[in-house]
Each structure stands twice: as C-alpha cells, then as structure tokens.
Design a protein around this motif. Structure first.
Motif, mmCIF file in Angstrom:
data_model
loop_
_atom_site.group_PDB
_atom_site.id
_atom_site.type_symbol
_atom_site.label_atom_id
_atom_site.label_comp_id
_atom_site.label_asym_id
_atom_site.label_seq_id
_atom_site.Cartn_x
_atom_site.Cartn_y
_atom_site.Cartn_z
ATOM 1 N N LEU A 28 0.812 -1.212 0.000
ATOM 2 C CA LEU A 28 0.000 0.000 0.000
ATOM 3 C C LEU A 28 0.849 1.268 0.000
ATOM 4 C CD1 LEU A 28 -2.922 -0.883 2.443
ATOM 5 C CD2 LEU A 28 -3.076 -0.483 -0.014
ATOM 6 N N LEU A 29 2.116 1.159 0.381
ATOM 7 C CA LEU A 29 2.989 2.333 0.362
ATOM 8 C C LEU A 29 3.160 2.881 -1.049
ATOM 9 C CD1 LEU A 29 5.802 1.211 2.837
ATOM 10 C CD2 LEU A 29 3.977 2.859 3.267
ATOM 11 N N ARG A 30 2.951 2.033 -2.055
ATOM 12 C CA ARG A 30 3.110 2.467 -3.444
ATOM 13 C C ARG A 30 1.781 2.848 -4.097
ATOM 14 N NH1 ARG A 30 6.829 -1.686 -2.621
ATOM 15 N NH2 ARG A 30 5.371 -3.327 -3.215
ATOM 16 N N ALA A 31 0.714 2.853 -3.304
ATOM 17 C CA ALA A 31 -0.605 3.137 -3.866
ATOM 18 C C ALA A 31 -0.892 4.627 -3.962
ATOM 19 C CB ALA A 31 -1.693 2.457 -3.029
ATOM 20 N N ASN A 32 -0.192 5.427 -3.182
ATOM 21 C CA ASN A 32 -0.498 6.856 -3.112
ATOM 22 C C ASN A 32 0.767 7.611 -2.715
ATOM 23 O OD1 ASN A 32 -1.316 9.154 -0.972
ATOM 24 N ND2 ASN A 32 -2.853 9.092 -2.590
ATOM 25 N N PRO A 33 1.051 8.752 -3.352
ATOM 26 C CA PRO A 33 2.302 9.460 -3.042
ATOM 27 C C PRO A 33 2.393 9.941 -1.603
ATOM 28 C CG PRO A 33 0.881 10.778 -4.476
ATOM 29 C CD PRO A 33 0.298 9.407 -4.436
ATOM 30 N N HIS A 34 1.280 10.388 -1.023
ATOM 31 C CA HIS A 34 1.327 10.874 0.354
ATOM 32 C C HIS A 34 1.470 9.712 1.338
ATOM 33 C CE1 HIS A 34 -0.657 14.272 -1.766
ATOM 34 N NE2 HIS A 34 0.118 14.973 -0.973
ATOM 35 N N ILE A 134 -0.972 -8.991 20.915
ATOM 36 C CA ILE A 134 0.094 -9.842 20.383
ATOM 37 C C ILE A 134 0.904 -9.104 19.328
ATOM 38 C CG2 ILE A 134 0.580 -11.986 19.134
ATOM 39 C CD1 ILE A 134 -1.911 -13.177 20.402
ATOM 40 N N TYR A 135 0.215 -8.374 18.462
ATOM 41 C CA TYR A 135 0.872 -7.604 17.408
ATOM 42 C C TYR A 135 0.458 -6.138 17.500
ATOM 43 C CZ TYR A 135 2.096 -11.986 15.019
ATOM 44 O OH TYR A 135 2.615 -13.218 14.699
ATOM 45 N N GLY A 136 1.345 -5.273 17.039
ATOM 46 C CA GLY A 136 1.004 -3.871 16.906
ATOM 47 C C GLY A 136 0.240 -3.634 15.613
ATOM 48 N N VAL A 137 -0.567 -2.589 15.604
ATOM 49 C CA VAL A 137 -1.369 -2.241 14.428
ATOM 50 C C VAL A 137 -1.226 -0.743 14.182
ATOM 51 C CG1 VAL A 137 -3.708 -2.101 13.491
ATOM 52 C CG2 VAL A 137 -3.020 -4.114 14.785
ATOM 53 N N PRO A 138 -0.989 -0.318 12.938
ATOM 54 C CA PRO A 138 -0.838 1.115 12.661
ATOM 55 C C PRO A 138 -2.152 1.873 12.823
ATOM 56 C CG PRO A 138 -0.868 -0.136 10.616
ATOM 57 C CD PRO A 138 -0.819 -1.144 11.728
ATOM 58 N N ASP A 139 -2.036 3.153 13.099
ATOM 59 C CA ASP A 139 -3.219 3.982 13.327
ATOM 60 C C ASP A 139 -3.978 4.323 12.050
ATOM 61 O OD1 ASP A 139 -2.777 4.069 16.033
ATOM 62 O OD2 ASP A 139 -1.629 5.930 15.971
ATOM 63 N N TYR A 140 -3.318 4.243 10.909
ATOM 64 C CA TYR A 140 -3.914 4.762 9.677
ATOM 65 C C TYR A 140 -4.899 3.807 9.003
ATOM 66 C CZ TYR A 140 -0.238 1.891 7.518
ATOM 67 O OH TYR A 140 0.585 0.853 7.148
ATOM 68 N N LEU A 141 -5.197 2.663 9.606
ATOM 69 C CA LEU A 141 -6.068 1.683 8.948
ATOM 70 C C LEU A 141 -7.435 2.262 8.592
ATOM 71 C CD1 LEU A 141 -5.399 -1.686 10.823
ATOM 72 C CD2 LEU A 141 -4.535 -0.923 8.611
ATOM 73 N N GLY A 142 -7.914 3.210 9.386
ATOM 74 C CA GLY A 142 -9.214 3.808 9.099
ATOM 75 C C GLY A 142 -9.258 4.571 7.789
ATOM 76 N N GLY A 143 -8.101 4.915 7.242
ATOM 77 C CA GLY A 143 -8.068 5.655 5.982
ATOM 78 C C GLY A 143 -7.796 4.790 4.769
ATOM 79 N N MET A 144 -7.807 3.454 4.933
ATOM 80 C CA MET A 144 -7.442 2.573 3.830
ATOM 81 C C MET A 144 -8.429 2.636 2.666
ATOM 82 S SD MET A 144 -4.529 1.190 4.293
ATOM 83 C CE MET A 144 -4.212 2.882 4.811
ATOM 84 N N HIS A 145 -9.718 2.760 2.962
ATOM 85 C CA HIS A 145 -10.691 2.810 1.870
ATOM 86 C C HIS A 145 -10.493 4.073 1.025
ATOM 87 C CE1 HIS A 145 -12.891 -0.748 3.002
ATOM 88 N NE2 HIS A 145 -13.006 -0.318 4.247
ATOM 89 N N SER A 146 -10.206 5.181 1.690
ATOM 90 C CA SER A 146 -9.939 6.414 0.944
ATOM 91 C C SER A 146 -8.655 6.293 0.141
ATOM 92 C CB SER A 146 -9.841 7.598 1.910
ATOM 93 O OG SER A 146 -11.092 7.869 2.499
ATOM 94 N N LEU A 147 -7.655 5.638 0.722
ATOM 95 C CA LEU A 147 -6.397 5.425 0.009
ATOM 96 C C LEU A 147 -6.618 4.606 -1.254
ATOM 97 C CD1 LEU A 147 -3.275 5.319 -0.251
ATOM 98 C CD2 LEU A 147 -3.329 3.355 1.289
#
Length: 300
Positions: A28-34, A134-147
């Motif tokens: 997903l890092l390559r899906a959007n420049p920001h 058990i695992y850490g999760v990034p905060d930005y998951l809520g913005g995945m649909h917009s991404l």
C-alpha cells in the motif's frame, strides 16, 4: 489488502498470524504518493532528535522507526556479551516477524524456513491494539478505503487517457448501401483509433445515403461529468488525516494566499504531539541495554 482479520494461530498451530497482512501494508505504500512518503517523513523527524550510541546506531533506529510507522510495531534483537549483558540492538524486519504460540518469536525465511528467537532475545516495540496485545497495528487503517479509492481514481484516469481520452461511443448506421467491405474497413479504423495517436478523422462516402445514415452516439462524456479532482482531493485529505499529518508538512500546496501559517511553529507543535510520544516508546530498550550503550532523544 488492509483488512483487519484478527489474530489466529497458523495452520500448523505454531505461529500467530498478524491481524493485518504485513505484505499488504507494505504494498500500500506504493498506492499513493502521500501515504508512501509520510511514514518516511515521520521517521526522519524521529531521527532528527535521536542520539545514537554504540548500542544502537542511527541506521538501526531508522529501520526500526520506519517499521513502526508502517506496521505499528518494530523488532530489535538483543545482542549480549559473554556475561549476558545486552550491548547492542540489531534490527529485525517487522514484515517477517511472527509471535510463536508457545512463546518467543520467529522470523520467516525463504522456502518455508524460520529463524527462532527466545522471548528475552527480542525487543518488541508496538502500538497497542485494543482488540489484541500480540501484534502492533498502525493507526492509519481507518483511511485505507480512501487510500484505495484515490488509487482507483488515478488508475481509471490513466486508463482513460491510454484508451484515447474518450469514454466510448456507439457507431450506428442503418444505410443498406453500406457494403460488407466498407463495414470491415470502418471496424478496423475504429479499433485503430484507441490508444496513442487516436485523434484521427474519418472519411465515409455512401452514394445516395440519407442524412442520418451514420450516427455517432456517445456512451458518456467523462471529460465533463466525472469528479476526478473532487475524489482526489477528498481522499487525499482522508489519507493525511489518517496519518494525523499537518498539510503544510505533507507537501500540500495551499489554496489561499495566506498559506498554512508559520511552518516552524507547525513543525514544533507536530513534533511535540506526534513524534516525541513515539520516541518515548522506543526508550523502553534502555531497560535492558547496558548503561553505557543506552539511547537518548533530544526531548525538551
């Protein structure tokens, strides 16, 4: 790709599977420049205040910090001397790290192999997830649909231009005088009009044909009816909000003459509220590092 699935034991019952695909988050890092540049920018802000030591270099911290921004967790191997003191930290790629069901960690290797670590061999720095610990999760998951919508809009627009900058049309004719040879020639010309160099004129002569023997019926006019710019702007704002990034620091051009204000003040406030709390999480490594090998940040 960025869907939260929860934590379950793997098929062989040895490892816990991460709640979100690590490979999916990396792609997903390559899906959007920001979305691709903001985690590196936050990593750079953290390194700006980092004071490396012989126990943890800037190179090691930079890799671990980027893992933390992208995956919500980072892993560091504790290297000990002959008397058991932790004297150095070595980065372990978070994308390949897994928690073992019976305790400890495993780093996935090619061809189904794994490198195993005891519980006290690894420093696990994670963003706490309220659904599991058990695992850490990034905060930005809520913005995945917009991404993903932002990416889809860009891909659609790109294919639209590659297709010849038109949404398609119906080439309609009802003239009985049009021969089969002419029909085949018209089909060939229409097919050749797609793609690069598509803006071509076409001459058709039907002796005795009526005024409406041939009609061009557009299927849609994307040039005037699509909302590409609006979709891009809204989804971009969502992506930046998901990262809690100030637009002035995200490379956004201001839409007014006044701009975003004092950039140094914005940087200072953002660093205090967003980056330095992350620095505090990384300082947990000092609990095991030998005193003369401990790390520090230039915190106020």
């Amino acid at each position: 790709m960025g869907e939260y699935l929860g934590v379950f034991a793997s098929d062989d019952g040895r490892l816990y599977t991460p709640p979100v695909s690590r490979t999916g988050l990396a792609k997903l890092l390559r899906a959007n420049p920001h979305h691709g540049t903001i985690p590196r920018f936050k990593r750079n802000l953290l390194l700006r205040d980092f004071r490396p030591s012989s126990g943890c270099s800037a190179h090691t911290m930079g890799r671990a910090a980027l893992d933390f921004m992208v995956f919500g967790e980072a892993y560091l191997q504790r290297l000990r001397n002959v008397i058991g003191q932790v004297v150095e930290l070595k980065h372990l790629p978070a994308i390949n790290m897994r928690r073992k069901v019976d305790g400890g960690f495993a780093m996935l290797l090619p061809k189904g192999q794994a490198l195993h670590f005891a519980e006290d061999e690894v420093e696990h720095i994670m963003e706490y997830d309220v659904e599991q610990d058990i695992y850490g999760v990034p905060d930005y998951l809520g913005g995945m649909h917009s991404l993903l919508l932002n990416e889809s809009a860009t891909l659609f627009r790109r294919r639209y231009y590659n297709n010849g900058a038109h949404a398609g049309y119906v080439f309609y004719t009802n003239d009985p005088d049009l021969s089969e040879e002419d029909e085949e020639a018209l089909k060939a010309q229409i097919s050749a009009s797609k793609g690069v160099g598509n803006f071509r004129s076409m001459f058709v002569n039907i002796p005795g044909g009526s005024e409406k023997a041939i009609q061009i019926i557009p299927v849609g006019d994307i040039a005037t009816k699509d909302e590409f710019e609006r979709v891009k702007n809204i989804t971009r704002a969502d992506v930046i909000a998901a990262w809690r990034m100030n637009p002035a620091l995200a490379g956004i051009m201001p839409e007014n003459a006044g701009g975003f204000g004092d950039i140094e003040k914005i940087d200072r406030v953002y660093t205090n509220n967003e980056i330095r709390p992350i620095c505090q999480l990384f300082l947990q490594v000092n609990a095991t590092l030998r005193g003369d090998r401990q790390i520090a940040f230039d915190l106020p």
